[in-house]
Design a protein around this motif. Sequence first.
Motif: not given
Lengths: 99, 103
Positions: A76-77, A82-83, B45-46, B52-54
């Motif tokens: 789902a990501v 996101l980056q 992401a942060y 954060m997303i790791l």
Amino acid sequence: MLFYSFFKTLIGQQVTVELKNDLAITGILVSVDQFLNIKLDDIHVVEEQKYPHMMAVKNCFIRGSVVRYVKLPASAVDTALLQDAARREAQQPTVPAPR
Amino acid sequence: MTEEAVPVVEPNAVEEPLDLVRLSLDERIYVKLRGDRELRGKLHAYDGHLNMILGDVEETITVVEINEETEEEVIRTIKNTAEMLFVRGDGVILVSPPSRTGA
């Protein structure tokens, strides 16, 4: 704002929220707000034998500040999106631009 | 004398501490957390809180137990994995780019 928008895209997905007291709750993400408070439906506690007091609870509100992790379904990501969003957020000046 | 230095903003420059985190996007990083927890994973992401997303995360929890009989301290590590993880920033102690730690 990035993570608020991100969590809104995950509404309807099953997530596991691990709290700072080690309780982990799986449920369907219903809603989220700017503090990253979270509402979950159809919940169950991951270690039900260890925490049986939650067995009757079917939905809950979790205060954002007590969250340690949220485990997400990778499908789902969109990681590229996101980056990009994280880079854009980083560019937004936190100090006023010169002159 | 009146010439003002116009800062040239290079996209890869490290001017403030968070720039170091920005340069780690899409790289594997090492994160030390409160409660003797460590994470290694790819940073997706942060934000300014260090939320954060790791991705492809390995969590290591270090627990010190006392052996009842010998009263020796036994250090035990618990490892967990997650394919995608949101980490709340208030638990973060440090973030390190991959090269130093080989994360």
